[in-house]
Design an enzyme around this catalytic site. Structure first.
Site, PDB file in Angstrom:
ATOM      1  N   ASP A   1       3.601 -34.706  73.584  1.00 18.24           N
ATOM      2  CA  ASP A   1       2.762 -34.400  74.744  1.00 18.24           C
ATOM      3  C   ASP A   1       3.644 -34.144  75.961  1.00 18.24           C
ATOM      4  O   ASP A   1       4.744 -34.702  76.073  1.00 18.24           O
ATOM      5  CB  ASP A   1       1.820 -35.567  75.030  1.00 18.24           C
ATOM      6  CG  ASP A   1       0.567 -35.542  74.158  1.00 18.24           C
ATOM      7  OD1 ASP A   1       0.479 -34.670  73.263  1.00 18.24           O
ATOM      8  OD2 ASP A   1      -0.315 -36.404  74.369  1.00 18.24           O
TER       9      ASP A   1
ATOM     10  N   THR B   1      -9.413 -47.042  65.859  1.00 18.82           N
ATOM     11  CA  THR B   1     -10.432 -46.068  66.257  1.00 18.82           C
ATOM     12  C   THR B   1     -10.360 -44.812  65.380  1.00 18.82           C
ATOM     13  O   THR B   1     -10.290 -43.686  65.859  1.00 18.82           O
ATOM     14  CB  THR B   1     -10.274 -45.697  67.740  1.00 18.82           C
ATOM     15  OG1 THR B   1      -8.930 -45.257  67.977  1.00 18.82           O
ATOM     16  CG2 THR B   1     -10.590 -46.887  68.629  1.00 18.82           C
TER      17      THR B   1
ATOM     18  N   GLU C   1      -5.977 -36.071  66.730  1.00 12.67           N
ATOM     19  CA  GLU C   1      -5.379 -37.361  66.369  1.00 12.67           C
ATOM     20  C   GLU C   1      -6.125 -38.016  65.211  1.00 12.67           C
ATOM     21  O   GLU C   1      -5.512 -38.659  64.353  1.00 12.67           O
ATOM     22  CB  GLU C   1      -5.368 -38.286  67.581  1.00 12.67           C
ATOM     23  CG  GLU C   1      -4.666 -39.615  67.344  1.00 12.67           C
ATOM     24  CD  GLU C   1      -4.551 -40.446  68.615  1.00 12.67           C
ATOM     25  OE1 GLU C   1      -3.553 -40.270  69.342  1.00 12.67           O
ATOM     26  OE2 GLU C   1      -5.480 -41.235  68.893  1.00 12.67           O
TER      27      GLU C   1
END
Length: 377
Positions: free
Chosen positions: A234, A268, A326
């Site tokens: 990133d 998650t 992701e």
């Protein structure tokens, strides 16, 4: 005393019995003599034929003389098989590894599938630098600076020049819709910036998900020819300590700083079975961060293409994974285990997480920012 037929069998099977002939007992108790010379000749012929086939077979020539083979050119050792000492008595001097003394006792350093987890204290960078120097590798670093994210490039590149792959060849691949805004940063020898103009997107989620398609496409267009390894990062980050060849491997992922100590049920992951990124609650090794992954160019191409196709399949069914690319990265690395795992030293947010004692180094840090302001401009 053994019956005569049994004695004959034992005698026939004894080492060196009757010279080079084999005596086989018959039903009437008499032995038949069979010479081993024809059999020996046939066996030798088969071996010679196999050696000849192995020498001329195309795959063998590739192994011996190709860029990734054991030998390179006219019998010289391929630099991809590093030799640290050319002659006896030469070579590096370093502390001996201690079999009974683990490098770290406070963290996991090896996955169940025997991939190393890279923490400070688990590697000798001098040995690794010499190995990769002998291979003369070039590392590609991809970064996306779409829309307002171009403002992070100067700090990203300046800190990369200070800490990233120092002493090795590097190509910085800048994907941006604002090529005129890419800053000029002084570079070390053997390093260059390559600006790749790409379209922007209305939503930051679309920018994030389009990375996989673009990286896969450019792997085929140029990365396969230009670099040996690809690191995908990133742009809103800065290098703050050494990040070098210790991370390089056919396929690596980085542990998410928010989940490295959590149970898999807390990850998650995408939990909807309708999505291609779905992972059930009783599955999962680690939670990997989408902001820092990579490997050899062919492996990165396979990863990014697979994630792109999975996202297309989701879109066709009106689904968008909870954490976009992701989520698909985590599904991919669950099915195809990485060959190396980077500790959270390589992806950290000091503002949110502080600096716990387990973190001996903080190597790649998030830059403080207003997410809404940056993402929506």
């Amino acid at each position: 005393m053994l019956p005569r037929p049994e004695r004959a069998r034992l005698h026939a099977l004894s080492p060196g019995a009757r010279g080079s002939s084999l005596y086989i007992p018959s039903r009437n108790g008499k032995s038949k003599c069979c010479s081993l010379r024809p059999l020996t000749f046939l066996l030798a012929t088969c071996i010679l034929v196999f050696i000849g086939w192995w020498t001329v077979h195309p795959r063998t020539r590739l192994l011996n003389n190709g860029p990734g083979g054991l030998f390179h050119g006219a019998g010289a050792l391929n630099p991809r098989i590093p030799v640290l000492a050319a002659r006896p008595g030469e070579g590096m001097v370093y502390a001996q590894p201690k079999v009974l003394t683990p490098s770290r006792k406070d963290v996991l350093v090896l996955t169940p599938w025997l991939a190393p987890i890279i923490w400070e204290g688990t590697f000798n960078i001098d040995i690794l630098n010499e190995q990769f120097r002998l291979q003369n590798v070039t590392v590609g670093l991809t970064v996306f600076a779409i829309k307002k994210y171009v403002v992070f490039l100067k700090l990203f590149l300046e800190t990369a020049e200070e800490h990233f792959m120092v002493g090795h060849n590097v190509n910085y691949y800048i994907f941006t819709d604002r090529p005129a805004d890419v800053p000029q940063v002084p570079l070390r020898p053997g390093r260059r910036v390559v600006v790749l103009q790409v379209p922007g997107a209305a939503r930051w989620q679309d920018v994030s998900m389009s990375r996989m398609e673009m990286i896969s496409s450019f792997c085929a267009q140029r990365f396969l020819r230009e670099v040996d390894f690809l690191v995908c990062a990133d742009s809103d980050m800065r290098f703050s300590d050494h990040v070098g060849v210790e991370i390089l491997s056919p396929l690596f992922g980085t542990l998410h700083p928010g989940f490295y100590g959590a149970a898999r049920e807390a990850f998650t992951y995408e939990r909807r079975p309708q999505s291609q990124a779905y992972i059930p609650r009783d599955q999962g090794d680690f939670y990997y961060m989408g902001a820092f992954f990579g490997g050899s160019v062919p492996e990165v191409q396979r990863l990014t293409e697979a994630c792109h196709q999975a996202m297309l399949a989701d879109r066709a069914h009106g689904i968008e994974a909870v954490w976009h690319d992701e989520s698909h990265l985590n599904r991919y690395l669950l099915d195809r285990k990485p060959t190396k795992v980077l500790s959270p030293e390589y992806m950290w947010d000091e503002q949110l997480l502080g600096r716990p004692p387990v973190m001996k180094k903080l190597r790649f840090l998030a830059v403080p920012k207003n997410h809404q302001k940056i993402r929506n401009r």
